[in-house]
Design an enzyme around this catalytic site. Structure first.
Site, PDB file in Angstrom:
ATOM      1  N   GLY A 130      -5.352  -8.636  -4.493  1.00 28.62           N
ATOM      2  CA  GLY A 130      -6.108  -8.016  -5.577  1.00 28.62           C
ATOM      3  C   GLY A 130      -6.122  -6.511  -5.439  1.00 28.62           C
ATOM      4  O   GLY A 130      -6.212  -5.990  -4.336  1.00 28.62           O
ATOM      5  N   ARG A 166       0.994 -11.736  -6.458  1.00 26.68           N
ATOM      6  CA  ARG A 166       0.961 -12.830  -5.490  1.00 26.68           C
ATOM      7  C   ARG A 166       2.385 -13.354  -5.356  1.00 26.68           C
ATOM      8  O   ARG A 166       3.174 -13.355  -6.292  1.00 26.68           O
ATOM      9  CB  ARG A 166       0.076 -13.955  -5.983  1.00 26.68           C
ATOM     10  CG  ARG A 166      -1.379 -13.558  -6.011  1.00 26.68           C
ATOM     11  CD  ARG A 166      -2.256 -14.769  -5.709  1.00 26.68           C
ATOM     12  NE  ARG A 166      -3.577 -14.521  -6.284  1.00 26.68           N
ATOM     13  CZ  ARG A 166      -3.894 -14.836  -7.538  1.00 26.68           C
ATOM     14  NH1 ARG A 166      -3.015 -15.468  -8.311  1.00 26.68           N
ATOM     15  NH2 ARG A 166      -5.084 -14.566  -8.011  1.00 26.68           N
ATOM     16  N   ASP A 223     -14.662  -7.898   3.504  1.00 29.22           N
ATOM     17  CA  ASP A 223     -14.789  -9.073   4.357  1.00 29.22           C
ATOM     18  C   ASP A 223     -13.731  -9.134   5.465  1.00 29.22           C
ATOM     19  O   ASP A 223     -13.291 -10.211   5.852  1.00 29.22           O
ATOM     20  CB  ASP A 223     -14.735 -10.345   3.503  1.00 29.22           C
ATOM     21  CG  ASP A 223     -13.457 -10.426   2.684  1.00 29.22           C
ATOM     22  OD1 ASP A 223     -12.686  -9.441   2.667  1.00 29.22           O
ATOM     23  OD2 ASP A 223     -13.216 -11.472   2.071  1.00 29.22           O
ATOM     24  N   ASP A 228     -13.994  -6.582  -1.267  1.00 28.02           N
ATOM     25  CA  ASP A 228     -14.995  -7.508  -0.724  1.00 28.02           C
ATOM     26  C   ASP A 228     -15.580  -7.098   0.625  1.00 28.02           C
ATOM     27  O   ASP A 228     -16.595  -7.635   1.049  1.00 28.02           O
ATOM     28  CB  ASP A 228     -14.383  -8.906  -0.580  1.00 28.02           C
ATOM     29  CG  ASP A 228     -14.292  -9.617  -1.922  1.00 28.02           C
ATOM     30  OD1 ASP A 228     -14.866  -9.102  -2.901  1.00 28.02           O
ATOM     31  OD2 ASP A 228     -13.650 -10.674  -1.994  1.00 28.02           O
ATOM     32  N   ARG A 281     -16.475 -13.615  -2.753  1.00 24.29           N
ATOM     33  CA  ARG A 281     -16.233 -15.044  -2.721  1.00 24.29           C
ATOM     34  C   ARG A 281     -16.742 -15.651  -1.405  1.00 24.29           C
ATOM     35  O   ARG A 281     -17.308 -16.728  -1.389  1.00 24.29           O
ATOM     36  CB  ARG A 281     -14.732 -15.307  -2.866  1.00 24.29           C
ATOM     37  CG  ARG A 281     -14.408 -16.530  -3.689  1.00 24.29           C
ATOM     38  CD  ARG A 281     -12.920 -16.631  -3.919  1.00 24.29           C
ATOM     39  NE  ARG A 281     -12.436 -15.561  -4.794  1.00 24.29           N
ATOM     40  CZ  ARG A 281     -11.905 -15.780  -5.990  1.00 24.29           C
ATOM     41  NH1 ARG A 281     -11.757 -17.004  -6.436  1.00 24.29           N
ATOM     42  NH2 ARG A 281     -11.490 -14.774  -6.717  1.00 24.29           N
ATOM     43  N   THR A 327      -9.465  -3.904  -0.023  1.00 19.43           N
ATOM     44  CA  THR A 327     -10.049  -5.023  -0.771  1.00 19.43           C
ATOM     45  C   THR A 327     -11.497  -4.673  -1.058  1.00 19.43           C
ATOM     46  O   THR A 327     -12.176  -4.086  -0.219  1.00 19.43           O
ATOM     47  CB  THR A 327      -9.983  -6.347   0.025  1.00 19.43           C
ATOM     48  OG1 THR A 327     -10.885  -7.277  -0.592  1.00 19.43           O
ATOM     49  CG2 THR A 327     -10.424  -6.176   1.472  1.00 19.43           C
ATOM     50  N   ASP A 375      -6.895 -10.117   3.720  1.00 21.58           N
ATOM     51  CA  ASP A 375      -6.487 -11.020   4.789  1.00 21.58           C
ATOM     52  C   ASP A 375      -5.204 -11.805   4.464  1.00 21.58           C
ATOM     53  O   ASP A 375      -4.353 -11.993   5.336  1.00 21.58           O
ATOM     54  CB  ASP A 375      -7.635 -11.956   5.186  1.00 21.58           C
ATOM     55  CG  ASP A 375      -8.218 -12.698   3.996  1.00 21.58           C
ATOM     56  OD1 ASP A 375      -7.715 -12.522   2.868  1.00 21.58           O
ATOM     57  OD2 ASP A 375      -9.165 -13.468   4.210  1.00 21.58           O
TER      58      ASP A 375
END
Lengths: 321, 321, 321, 321
Positions: free
Chosen positions: A11, A72, A130, A128, A172, A126, A103
């Site tokens: 993303g 992707r 995370d 996020d 997410r 990213t 990741d």
């Protein structure tokens, strides 16, 4: 080394262009050449490489998205796909690859180096946040700011109508964005995937907050929470009998001009990635911890877990009193 | 006249506070008193009136929402409810009522004056711009800007992923916001309730635009279009086989700091509403056409139709070439 | 006609790119070719022309500045310079020239058509809004928004310190920006070049406003006012004895992502300019009045005067009560 | 302890309201009362104290400035003034005072506790980030963002006109803002008070950058640099012969809605200040280092020096290549 390649994958995140720019200009400063790979691993496998120079990066630091495009790649998950990608890198005389992404992208990079011995460095890009191995990821600060701006707007309407707004933000698997937005947005409650909070408690809190005379309540929900904002909103409306609206912020959190913190982080990490390759390092992600640049083995970035800031979580609770 | 009352009703819109401020300060300038009614007709029926002075309006011109709060009122739809509201106005010595809101609110105001002889003036406050009798409504400019800002962000992601984004903006019965956003956002296509465009044509246009090498396409859909953005997005994905994302902007379009155009319009119309009452006018909405203030009978504001700008519609088409 | 050229000239204005895009795409829609001239008349005189197509305009509608660059040209003021520019246009088979800029640029365009018979169309692109023949100029709306955003920020500080802020906005010959910003920013006073207000009156108003309990006062000054904001600020500080700060907003008002109104206006006028050339029209500026596109002879755009909105001026006065 | 007081002092900074809110709500959560002191030490000396509760803080987290107002106090510099302030605190049963401000304010707080034994806690609220004992100060992030936004706008104009822009940002004694803005804004050069860079080098760099084909150059100057932006701009124009514009951003950097990082920092530090008083701590500033809350003796906050990030400084250099 004489030539490095750079790609963005997964993303898109605001600040990716600032990271590309930092790679290209640091390389130029050190006398290296840079090839940009278009469309991530998908393009690498098809050989979409092109030399890019410092002037190509003019006026890009402030742009959202990624000028190298991203995609992707199903093919990359096959050994054949990766072999072809490795071949393209060798054919172009590339001595190392810098992968800006999350990741999944690091997983692909890790396989490339393990199977084909190509030096790779990961740069955390990213929204996020995370990834283990860096206090923050590139794009995170802008995503929080965008979500917060939306919360400020919804609060205007919520307060004017004395309504409850349940707002879903990205995340997410992680509640970092949700937690920051909750504290900064003055939310009454926050639901994150890391936590299992009984909805009944929240219903009591909302009822209580109405009795205390609050005009409008804000509840923040990370998208990874089971049922999402819609589930939480339905439960609150049913439990309190109060008018409840659900707003899912969605993809707007990915775009936009990066805020200063993301541009600075991207500049530092893009620079660090080039030096890591020059120093013969491979298979790590560059990250920032406190004011320091640190290296973390790629596989740890997804195997180890970065917990949310628990102090902030407790702080959020108190300040909604 | 010596005392007027003001209320906001229906969905909140950015600039409502600027309109209240203009009413209060123009009245003060002319030596009149102003009572603020909280929670629209619902509060009027319960007698929630309070004197407000020029200093109470300090630092409000830039705030979204409405400091007088707003609400829907089932009671107001009954003759008894309206009679009680009229009594409260008389008990408080109010000589005229200014109603800031949309067509539903004007309907309620119209009944109040017809049944109880209370002078009423409407001020168009709704983001949808769907009222006859004014070029623009208060809140419209800000809603367009907010939606456009979201489109700019989504374009970053759309272009980076070379995806199609179908974006739903507000407009239950009217395509004004959608059309402005489409032109200003450089959208490939726009769907509005006023128009019946075959989805097949759009599928061709999107396919065509991909062939022309466009990276990412933007399609704007007004919420009043049957099926909404989700329906359009599903059809495009099915028809083109291309990755299509749907984003519904929702309530964020209602909030936020009003842009200059809304503050200026609100200032002019709030001022004009007070002078209309002073001039003995009643039962009209004040609006702006070109640079002029005009009066339109309340019932015409919802009976007559304001068409979208057809020239703009054609322009949108050409510029997506 | 088969081929048109387009250039931007004078000070840059947000929305110029949207206007260029509209010219290029409308031309493409109608089967015409477009040559972009770089660096305005200066580049035209040196022959900096290049074909540009619809795809070159991707992702430009939201960008500030002008991708065609702009410059002042001393050479253009000589008959020889203009003759060389005309020759370049003829050598490139250009059938007409579209000039996006302000009055100085239109003057240069007018000479080109008079001396060399080259059809020219002006498109009003300047933040000052000081051109006769159009309700608004491209860039004006964004400049007002940028200035207003600054005023909102300064008000935070002004109110916290209970200070007077005297803020200078652009407008060398015209008070349009100042007046809009004053009304939308809730200023106590506004000084514009069109008006000769005794500073003594303003000192009384500021004193009065402090006595009424206002926390902080905002005074807006157009740059064209003799003495500028510094002069006004010094006089107020001397006359009231109150702490007064001066802020000159300067060049930030020229840049930034154009707001929707500027992008829409630019889209309409760029389109209209191409059709004007196709219709054999020359020597006019395209403008928008109400919802209509109008043509005004170039020389009238600088000879006739567009007055500021006097109703707004009076409104500003009342609302600072 | 049962009751604490809070005040804001010195220049206002975005996020001060979020800090006040955190103090008030944390106190309420822990069963303490809070008195707000208006107008800083100046108001304390005059006894302007008032109880404030959690509901008074509704809708303040997003507001710039300080709802408690701020002022400079000559009287506070006298022992008599401080004695009177201490008496007001005792008369109102205040057990400890939280001071949100910069080094001057902390000095005043330090004297209060030393002379009168009143427990005091400092909270770093200043845009300059020049306090030892915390990675960042409240307001700093927003100031950087505001300055960066201005740089992005000026770059539009600079690039369109191929000009050099010399931009002065806040920072009387420290280059933190300048450095962050330079990296994030992609500036060619940056001048900070901590560094003594020969102007001749910069002239060479600017000349060089023009030769490399850069369209427009950005030079950032902290206000504390001798001669300021005007001096640097004059030297560059004289030395390069290129058109150079100077823009002094000024007070707009103090205001505006605080960004998320400032709101979160303010929330954490406001909370920490209350717990420090409850723990019997006094005479320290609460700060954040990494993710931890730390305490630093007040006098160290101004005696010790927080250096700018030297790595960032080197990074800025490379990325302008």
């Amino acid at each position: 080394i004489q030539r490095v390649a750079v790609l963005t994958s997964g993303g898109d995140a605001p600040g990716m262009n600032a990271a590309i720019r930092a790679v290209v200009r640091t390389a130029a400063f050190e006398g290296l050449e840079v090839m940009g790979v278009r469309r991530g691993f998908s393009g690498l496998h098809r050989g979409e490489l092109k030399l890019i120079g410092p002037r190509d990066m003019a006026n890009t630091i402030q742009r959202g998205g990624t000028i190298l495009l991203t995609a992707r790649s199903a093919t990359w998950r096959t050994p054949e796909g990766r072999a072809r990608g490795a071949q393209h890198l060798r054919d172009n005389g590339v001595d190392g690859l810098i992968v800006i992404g999350g990741d999944g992208s690091f997983h692909g990079a890790d396989l490339l180096q393990k199977e084909h011995g190509i030096p790779v460095i990961g740069v955390p890009g990213t929204i996020d946040n995370d990834l283990y191995g860096t206090d923050h990821t590139i794009g995170y600060f802008t995503a929080v700011e965008t979500a917060l701006d939306a919360v400020d707007k919804l609060r205007d309407t919520g307060a004017s109508h004395e309504r409850i707004f349940v707002i879903e933000v990205m995340g997410r698997h992680a509640g970092h964005i949700a937690l920051d937005v909750a504290v900064a947005g003055g939310a009454e409650e926050v639901f994150i995937p890391e936590d299992d909070k009984p909805i009944e408690d929240v219903i009591e809190i909302v009822k209580d907050s109405v009795e205390k005379g609050k005009m409008g309540s804000i509840v923040i929900v990370a998208e990874g929470v089971p049922g999402g904002a819609q589930g939480v909103g339905d439960a609150i409306q049913a439990g309190t009998g109060l008018e409840t609206r659900v707003s899912i912020l969605g993809h707007i959190q990915r775009g936009g001009t990066p805020v200063s913190s993301d541009r600075i982080l991207a500049s530092r990490l893009g620079e660090a990635a080039v030096y890591a390759l020059m120093d013969g390092v491979s298979g790590v992600m560059v990250g920032r911890h406190g004011g320091d640049i640190i290296h973390t083995p790629l596989h740890e970035t997804w195997e180890k877990r970065k917990d949310v800031n628990r102090d902030l979580y407790r702080c959020a609770k108190k300040l909604s009193v």
